[in-house]
Motif scaffolding. Structure first.
Motif, PDB file in Angstrom:
ATOM      1  N   TYR A 401      85.445 -30.968  16.070  1.00 23.54           N
ATOM      2  CA  TYR A 401      84.350 -30.362  14.766  1.00 23.54           C
ATOM      3  C   TYR A 401      85.276 -29.553  13.965  1.00 23.54           C
ATOM      4  N   THR A 417      83.710 -34.049  11.197  1.00 21.64           N
ATOM      5  CA  THR A 417      84.063 -34.307  12.849  1.00 21.64           C
ATOM      6  C   THR A 417      85.272 -35.561  12.734  1.00 21.64           C
ATOM      7  N   SER A 454      76.599 -38.181  19.597  1.00 26.24           N
ATOM      8  CA  SER A 454      77.455 -37.175  20.015  1.00 26.24           C
ATOM      9  C   SER A 454      77.298 -36.135  18.919  1.00 26.24           C
ATOM     10  N   THR A 458      75.421 -32.332  18.980  1.00 27.52           N
ATOM     11  CA  THR A 458      75.941 -31.084  18.720  1.00 27.52           C
ATOM     12  C   THR A 458      75.310 -30.053  17.767  1.00 27.52           C
ATOM     13  N   LYS A 461      72.840 -28.266  19.678  1.00 32.39           N
ATOM     14  CA  LYS A 461      73.216 -27.532  20.630  1.00 32.39           C
ATOM     15  C   LYS A 461      73.932 -26.219  20.021  1.00 32.39           C
ATOM     16  N   ALA A 462      74.638 -26.565  18.980  1.00 36.07           N
ATOM     17  CA  ALA A 462      75.269 -25.247  18.191  1.00 36.07           C
ATOM     18  C   ALA A 462      74.347 -24.611  17.202  1.00 36.07           C
ATOM     19  N   THR A 623      86.157 -27.900  19.610  1.00 34.00           N
ATOM     20  CA  THR A 623      85.314 -28.834  20.609  1.00 34.00           C
ATOM     21  C   THR A 623      84.008 -28.405  20.273  1.00 34.00           C
ATOM     22  N   GLN A 624      83.149 -29.100  20.941  1.00 33.57           N
ATOM     23  CA  GLN A 624      81.539 -28.532  20.710  1.00 33.57           C
ATOM     24  C   GLN A 624      81.478 -27.020  21.390  1.00 33.57           C
ATOM     25  N   GLU A 625      81.986 -26.939  22.494  1.00 34.64           N
ATOM     26  CA  GLU A 625      81.957 -25.487  23.014  1.00 34.64           C
ATOM     27  C   GLU A 625      82.568 -24.525  22.161  1.00 34.64           C
ATOM     28  N   VAL A 628      80.430 -23.907  18.917  1.00 36.36           N
ATOM     29  CA  VAL A 628      79.066 -22.929  19.481  1.00 36.36           C
ATOM     30  C   VAL A 628      79.643 -21.528  19.296  1.00 36.36           C
TER      31      VAL A 628
END
Length: 638
Positions: A401, A417, A454, A458, A461-462, A623-625, A628
Motif C-alpha cells: 500500500y 495498492t 484483502s 485493510t 484494520k487501518a 505492508t498492511q502493518e 497502520v
C-alpha cells in the motif's frame, strides 16, 4: 487364389483417393506430405505385387528372367514393411506433432532398416519370405512379427492419447487398427488370400476422409489455411533452412468485438479481411493463424514487396469494413518476421508469434519487426505462469500500500495498492505482469477477488475512513470488467465490509482500454453509477488515445515524472507533458505523478502543477502493518 482381383480393387480405391485429393485443396504441411508418402509406397507395394502375380502366371517370363520373381517378391515385402513404418510415423505426428526425439525416430524406423538388412540375406537364408516351387509368395513369422510390432506401436499411441482424442475420432481410429489386425490374421491363416492389398488403400482412404480431413488445415470461416497448417509449413521451411519471411497482421480489438456483438459479426469481418489479404499478391500465401492474427508468407524475402504490402494493408484498414449497416474500423499492427534474420530455431519462431499476438508485448506502433519484440520477456512470462497458480493456492501473493500525497496540503489523501510475487527464478513480478498471466490462465477472477477482499480488510484494520483517506486504488482486470454481473459483484464485496463505494477506485491499465469498445465504456459507466471511480495508469506510455479516456469519464490519470536533468530535451518534455496534463484538467480529471524518487522529479511535478504526488521520495510501499503504523504516526503529528 493367387490372382490380381484384390490389386485391381486396390487401384480403384487409390484412384478414388487421388481424385478426392486433386479436388480438395490440401496444404503442403509435413503431416500431410507424410500421409501421401504412405500412399505412394502403397502404390509401389500393389504394383510390385501385381507384377509378381503376372510374372508368376507367365511361364515364359519366369524362364527368360529367372531373377524376376525373387526381385518383385523382395520389393513387395519391403514396400509393405515401409508402408507400415511410414504410416506409424504419420500416426505419431497426428497424436504428438513432429517426430523430433531421436528415441522415437529409432523406435519407428529401426525395424524398417532391419528389414532391408534381412532382405539382403533372404536369398541365401529365408528370414522374411520364401518362394514355393510354383512361385507363390509366402511370408515367414519374422515378417509378420515386424508388421505386428507396428500395429502394437500404433495401438499404444492410441491408448496413451485416448483422453485427448475427440469422441468422433475414437471409433474411427479403433476401426482402422482393427481392420489392419484382421487383414494380417487373415493373411497368416490364408496365405493365398491377398486381402492386405485391398485393406491398405481402404485404411488410407478412410484416414484421409476422417483424420486427414481438410478441417484440420483449413479455417472454414475464412477459407484460409489455419494455425496447424501455418506451424507445420513453418517448421518444414526452418528445417530446410529456406530463406523466407512472414508478415503478421494483428487485429487488436477482436476480443472486445466478440463481447460487444454476436460472434457471427466478428466472423463476417474476419472473412472480409481474409478476402482482401488474399488478393494482395499471388506471391503471398495468406493463413489465419489465430482469431486476431493473419500471416502473409513469402518463400523468399523481398523487402520492396513487403513495403508495398504493408502500405496496402494500412490504407485498407484505415477505412471501415461494412457488414450490413454496421461500419467496423479496427486498430491493427503489422509485424515482419524473417528467417534467418530474426531467429534460427523453430522454438524461437513460435515465441515471436506468441509475443506478437498481444498488445502489451509489443511497441505501440502500426509497423514493427521481430527485432522490436523481447523474447526474454516471453521466457519470464512462462515462468510467471508456472508460479502464479501455486501462489494463489498458498496465498503467497503479497500486497503493498503506497500513500499518495496532496501537492498542496502534503497530506496522504489516497492509497494505491500493488501486489506481487517473489521467486528466485523471476525476482519480483508485480500487478501488471501477474494480471496478464492471470488473464491467460483464466485466473483473473480469482486474483481480483483475493486482492479486493484483502484491500477491503485493510481499509477496516487501518481505519482509513477515520484517517480521512479519500479512496484506495486497486487493479481491475478487463475480463472482470466486461462480465454481465461485474457491478453486482463489486458492490456486494464492498458492502460485506461496510466500505463506502466512493472509497474504492479501480485502476484501468492500457491493455484494458486498448480493447476499447462500447461494451467496455458502458460497463465503466454502470460501475461509476454505483459510486465507484476509475483511474488510468501510466498516461503517456500507451497507445490508447485521449478521446477514449475522455469518454470513460475517469476521475484520475497517472503520469511517470521525467527527470529535468537533460537540458537539451527539456523543452520537448515540458511541452508534451503540459499538453497531456492540461487536456485532463480541462475535463476535470485529476493527475497523479507516480514513481517520484529524486528531487529532480519532484521539482518537475511542481513545475507541471500536478495535484497528487506518489513515490519513494514521499513514502515507500508499505505492508498492511506498516500502513497502520504510518497513519498512527500521522495522527500523532497532526
Amino acid at each position: 487364389m493367387d490372382n490380381i482381383r484384390f490389386n485391381i480393387a486396390a487401384f480403384v480405391l487409390l484412384a478414388l483417393l487421388g481424385s478426392v485429393a486433386a479436388i480438395r485443396r490440401a496444404p503442403s504441411v509435413s503431416r500431410n506430405r507424410l500421409f501421401f508418402l504412405c500412399c505412394a509406397i502403397n502404390i509401389i507395394f500393389i504394383s510390385a505385387d501385381a507384377a509378381r502375380l503376372l510374372a508368376k502366371n507367365s511361364q515364359k517370363t519366369v524362364e527368360a528372367f529367372p531373377f524376376i520373381l525373387p526381385l518383385l517378391s523382395a520389393i513387395t515385402a519391403l514396400s509393405l514393411i515401409l508402408c507400415a513404418a511410414f504410416f506409424t510415423g504419420y500416426f505419431y505426428t497426428v497424436v504428438h506433432g513432429r517426430i523430433s526425439l531421436p528415441r522415437q525416430q529409432f523406435l519407428i524406423f529401426a525395424p524398417a532398416v532391419l528389414s532391408v538388412i534381412l532382405l539382403a540375406v533372404n536369398k541365401f537364408k529365408p528370414l522374411l519370405f520364401y518362394l514355393t516351387e510354383d512361385g507363390s509368395f509366402k511370408q515367414l513369422p519374422l515378417f509378420f512379427a515386424i508388421i505386428a510390432y507396428y500395429l502394437a506401436y500404433i495401438s499404444i499411441l492410441t491408448a496413451r492419447a485416448w483422453e485427448s482424442m475427440t469422441k468422433k475420432d475414437r471409433p474411427i481410429v479403433v476401426f482402422l487398427i482393427s481392420i489392419s489386425v484382421l487383414s494380417i490374421l487373415t493373411q497368416i491363416v490364408f496365405p493365398s488370400v491377398h486381402v492386405t492389398n485391398l485393406v491398405l488403400p481402404l485404411v488410407a482412404l478412410l484416414a484421409y476422409q476422417t483424420i486427414e480431413s481438410t478441417s484440420n488445415y483449413i479455417d472454414i470461416k475464412t477459407d484460409l489455411q489455419n494455425e496447424t497448417a501455418f506451424y507445420s509449413a513453418s517448421a518444414t521451411l526452418i528445417r530446410a533452412k529456406v530463406k523466407w519471411e512472414c508478415l503478421l497482421v494483428i487485429l487488436d480489438n477482436i476480443p472486445a468485438m466478440d463481447n460487444e456483438f454476436d460472434s457471427a459479426l466478428t466472423d463476417g469481418f474476419l472473412s472480409l479481411a481474409a478476402k482482401f489479404l488474399s488478393k494482395i499478391s499471388k506471391k503471398i500465401t495468406v493463413m489465419h493463424v489465430k482469431r486476431n492474427m493473419f500471416a502473409l508468407c513469402y518463400k523468399e524475402t523481398n523487402e520492396l514487396e513487403g513495403d508495398r504490402v504493408r502500405s496496402l494493408i494500412e490504407k485498407r484498414f484505415s477505412s471501415p469494413f461494412t457488414i450490413g449497416n454496421i461500419n467496423i474500423v479496427h486498430t491493427f499492427c503489422c509485424c515482419r518476421i524473417s528467417y534467418p534474420e530474426h531467429y534460427s530455431s523453430y522454438e524461437d519462431f513460435c515465441s515471436f508469434i506468441e509475443l506478437a499476438a498481444f498488445p502489451y508485448n509489443r511497441p505501440a506502433k502500426k509497423q514493427i519487426s521481430a527485432s522490436d519484440l523481447d523474447i526474454n520477456s516471453l521466457k519470464r512470462k512462462k515462468l510467471i505462469l508456472s508460479l502464479l497458480q501455486t501462489a494463489l493456492a498458498d496465498e503467497s501473493i503479497k500486497i503493498t500500500y503506497q500513500p499518495t500525497f496532496n501537492s498542496s496540503t502534503k497530506k496522504a489523501e489516497s492509497i494505491e495498492t500493488e501486489y506481487y510475487i517473489k521467486d528466485r527464478s523471476i525476482g519480483l513480478a508485480y500487478s501488471k505482469e501477474l494480471m496478464e498471466a492471470a488473464e491467460e490462465l483464466g485466473l483473473a477472477k480469482q486474483i481480483f477477488l483475493y486482492t479486493y477482499h484483502s484491500v477491503c480488510g485493510t481499509i477496516q484494520k487501518a481505519r482509513l475512513i477515520d484517517h480521512k483517506v479519500s479512496f484506495v486504488e486497486l487493479p481491475l482486470p478487463l475480463s472482470e470488467l466486461t462480465k454481465n454481473d461485474a457491478e453486482k459483484t463489486i458492490c456486494e464485496i464492498a458492502d460485506i465490509y461496510f466500505i463506502p463505494h466512493s472509497m474504492i477506485r479501480f485502476i484501468l491499465s492500457d491493455t484494458a482500454l486498448a480493447s476499447y469498445s462500447p461494451l467496455v465504456l458502458r460497463k465503466i459507466h454502470k460501475i461509476q453509477e454505483q459510486g465507484f471511480s476509475f483511474t488510468f495508469e501510466d498516461l503517456g506510455n500507451t497507445h490508447v488515445n485521449i478521446q477514449m479516456l475522455m469518454n470513460a469519464n475517469l476521475a484520475e490519470a497517472t503520469v511517470i515524472m521525467p527527470s529535468l536533468e537533460h537540458g537539451e530535451q527539456q523543452g520537448k518534455i515540458t511541452q508534451s507533458m503540459n499538453t497531456l496534463i492540461e487536456a485532463f484538467k480541462k475535463y476535470n480529471t485529476q493527475v497523479k505523478a507516480k514513481k517520484i524518487s529524486t528531487n529532480s522529479q519532484n521539482i518537475a511535478a511542481q513545475l507541471y502543477a500536478v495535484e497528487m504526488l506518489q513515490g519513494d521520495f514521499y513514502s515507500p510501499p508499505l505492508t498492511q502493518e506498516g500502513l497502520v503504523k504510518f497513519f498512527s504516526l500521522e495522527a500523532l503529528n497532526a
